[in-house]
Design a protein around this motif. Structure first.
Motif, PDB file in Angstrom:
ATOM      1  N   LEU A  64      22.608  20.069  28.329  1.00 38.47           N
ATOM      2  CA  LEU A  64      22.778  18.862  27.524  1.00 38.47           C
ATOM      3  C   LEU A  64      21.690  18.707  26.470  1.00 38.47           C
ATOM      4  N   ALA A  65      20.531  19.303  26.723  1.00 33.87           N
ATOM      5  CA  ALA A  65      19.428  19.238  25.763  1.00 33.87           C
ATOM      6  C   ALA A  65      19.505  20.338  24.713  1.00 33.87           C
ATOM      7  N   SER A  66      20.422  21.267  24.875  1.00 34.40           N
ATOM      8  CA  SER A  66      20.489  22.444  24.014  1.00 34.40           C
ATOM      9  C   SER A  66      21.474  22.264  22.865  1.00 34.40           C
ATOM     10  N   GLY A  67      21.418  23.219  21.936  1.00 29.89           N
ATOM     11  CA  GLY A  67      22.358  23.222  20.827  1.00 29.89           C
ATOM     12  C   GLY A  67      23.788  23.470  21.257  1.00 29.89           C
ATOM     13  N   ASN A  68      23.986  23.988  22.461  1.00 32.93           N
ATOM     14  CA  ASN A  68      25.343  24.192  22.977  1.00 32.93           C
ATOM     15  C   ASN A  68      26.072  22.877  23.229  1.00 32.93           C
ATOM     16  N   GLN A 102      12.711  28.880  29.600  1.00 30.42           N
ATOM     17  CA  GLN A 102      13.355  28.920  28.289  1.00 30.42           C
ATOM     18  C   GLN A 102      12.328  28.783  27.162  1.00 30.42           C
ATOM     19  N   SER A 103      11.050  28.981  27.511  1.00 30.11           N
ATOM     20  CA  SER A 103       9.944  29.003  26.534  1.00 30.11           C
ATOM     21  C   SER A 103       9.610  27.645  25.932  1.00 30.11           C
ATOM     22  N   ALA A 104      10.006  26.552  26.585  1.00 31.84           N
ATOM     23  CA  ALA A 104       9.703  25.218  26.060  1.00 31.84           C
ATOM     24  C   ALA A 104       8.223  24.884  26.201  1.00 31.84           C
ATOM     25  N   MET A 156      20.196  30.085  26.407  1.00 38.19           N
ATOM     26  CA  MET A 156      19.514  28.968  25.764  1.00 38.19           C
ATOM     27  C   MET A 156      18.042  29.272  25.615  1.00 38.19           C
ATOM     28  N   ASP A 157      17.478  28.876  24.490  1.00 40.63           N
ATOM     29  CA  ASP A 157      16.058  29.115  24.244  1.00 40.63           C
ATOM     30  C   ASP A 157      15.458  27.860  23.625  1.00 40.63           C
ATOM     31  N   PHE A 158      14.332  27.426  24.181  1.00 40.50           N
ATOM     32  CA  PHE A 158      13.677  26.217  23.691  1.00 40.50           C
ATOM     33  C   PHE A 158      12.309  26.523  23.091  1.00 40.50           C
ATOM     34  N   ALA A 159      12.143  27.728  22.565  1.00 42.47           N
ATOM     35  CA  ALA A 159      10.893  28.086  21.918  1.00 42.47           C
ATOM     36  C   ALA A 159      10.604  27.095  20.793  1.00 42.47           C
ATOM     37  N   TYR A 170       2.756  26.675  37.869  1.00 42.48           N
ATOM     38  CA  TYR A 170       3.943  27.507  38.090  1.00 42.48           C
ATOM     39  C   TYR A 170       4.698  27.708  36.775  1.00 42.48           C
ATOM     40  N   CYS A 171       4.824  26.635  35.994  1.00 37.65           N
ATOM     41  CA  CYS A 171       5.529  26.707  34.710  1.00 37.65           C
ATOM     42  C   CYS A 171       4.790  27.609  33.726  1.00 37.65           C
ATOM     43  N   GLU A 172       3.473  27.526  33.736  1.00 29.20           N
ATOM     44  CA  GLU A 172       2.674  28.331  32.814  1.00 29.20           C
ATOM     45  C   GLU A 172       2.889  29.828  33.044  1.00 29.20           C
ATOM     46  N   LYS A 173       3.080  30.202  34.292  1.00 30.29           N
ATOM     47  CA  LYS A 173       3.259  31.615  34.628  1.00 30.29           C
ATOM     48  C   LYS A 173       4.574  32.175  34.098  1.00 30.29           C
ATOM     49  N   ALA A 174       5.546  31.290  33.834  1.00 35.02           N
ATOM     50  CA  ALA A 174       6.866  31.761  33.408  1.00 35.02           C
ATOM     51  C   ALA A 174       6.814  32.489  32.072  1.00 35.02           C
ATOM     52  N   LYS A 175       6.269  31.834  31.040  1.00 34.50           N
ATOM     53  CA  LYS A 175       6.231  32.429  29.708  1.00 34.50           C
ATOM     54  C   LYS A 175       4.863  32.304  29.036  1.00 34.50           C
ATOM     55  N   GLY A 176       3.872  31.829  29.803  1.00 33.94           N
ATOM     56  CA  GLY A 176       2.526  31.732  29.251  1.00 33.94           C
ATOM     57  C   GLY A 176       2.224  30.460  28.500  1.00 33.94           C
TER      58      GLY A 176
END
Length: 253
Positions: free
Chosen positions: A231-235, A28-30, A1-4, A48-54
């Motif tokens: 549940l929030a994803s396109g899946n 997931q890049s949200a 899943m990707d939330f970019a 902490y969240c910022e460190k995940a994907k910037g």
């Protein structure tokens, strides 16, 4: 899943399930709008969240039982990101007591936090979610479906939240907005410390609850976060109006 490029607003994000959910979506890049009452904790989770994907989250300290704060949360989120794709209504409190030993103060606090604030925040977010064809995930509880003599107001609030989930899902389906809830069983979070038990009482409580669960294990916050993410994803594009129990089998007994 990707939330970019997806904007996800999470309430109660400073600890427990909300914090785990924020971390999950950050990986997931949200783009995150994190809401909580504990400013220091909220800043730590945001970092902490910022460190995940910037992606630097928007951290908003607010009390959602205050209508002005709730409106400010939506306004600042839209002003900062320009849109809203996912609303996670997670903030909640527990109130102890049954009909013989509770108070209207406890009742009012539980209902204001667990139900009224969700109703109002969702109403404010709805026009933006319709524009983005977004979705809503509400954090309910197994208590919505299991009677208790210890937490009457809390159980009532969660039962009402499940009905809210279904009604809003039905109403917003023609607009392409999905609405679901997750219903955890026992989760060891800081929320339990707010019910006034001593450490010894809390450990005994945990031991008894876990011992009665078919899987004999507490639910982990990262498991719940993963379910919210699904549940929030396109899946989950064909899932709406559902209440997902994640409770180690507790609802079977």
């Amino acid at each position: 899943m990707d939330f970019a490029d997806k904007v996800v607003l999470i309430t109660g994000a400073s600890s427990g399930i909300g914090a785990a959910t924020a971390i999950h979506f950050s990986k997931q890049s949200a783009k995150l709008s994190l809401i909580g009452r504990k400013e220091n904790n909220l800043k730590k989770i945001a970092l902490y969240c910022e460190k995940a994907k910037g992606n630097k989250p928007l951290a908003i300290t607010a009390d959602l039982t205050d209508d002005g704060d709730a409106k400010r949360v939506i306004d600042e989120t839209i002003e900062h990101f320009g849109k809203l794709d996912v609303l996670v209504n997670n903030a909640g409190v527990i109130g102890m007591g049954g009909i013989k030993n509770t108070s209207m103060e406890i009742y009012d606090n539980v209902m204001a936090t667990n139900l009224r604030s969700v109703f109002f925040l969702t109403s404010l977010a709805t026009p933006h979610l319709i524009k983005s064809k977004g979705c809503i995930v509400n954090t309910s509880c197994i208590a919505s479906n299991k009677p208790s003599t210890m937490t009457l107001s809390y159980n009532m609030s969660k039962a009402a939240l499940d009905q809210f989930t279904k009604c809003v899902a039905l109403e917003l389906a023609p607009d392409g907005v999905r609405v679901n809830s997750i219903n955890p069983g026992f989760v060891k979070t800081n929320l339990l410390k707010d019910i006034g038990l001593t450490e010894d009482q809390l450990e005994l409580f945990i031991k008894n609850v876990v011992g009665n669960m078919p899987l004999k294990k507490p639910v982990e916050t990262d498991e719940i976060a993963a379910l919210i993410g699904f549940l929030a994803s396109g899946n989950a594009k064909s899932i709406t109006g559902s209440c997902y129990f994640i409770d180690g089998g507790s609802n079977l007994k």
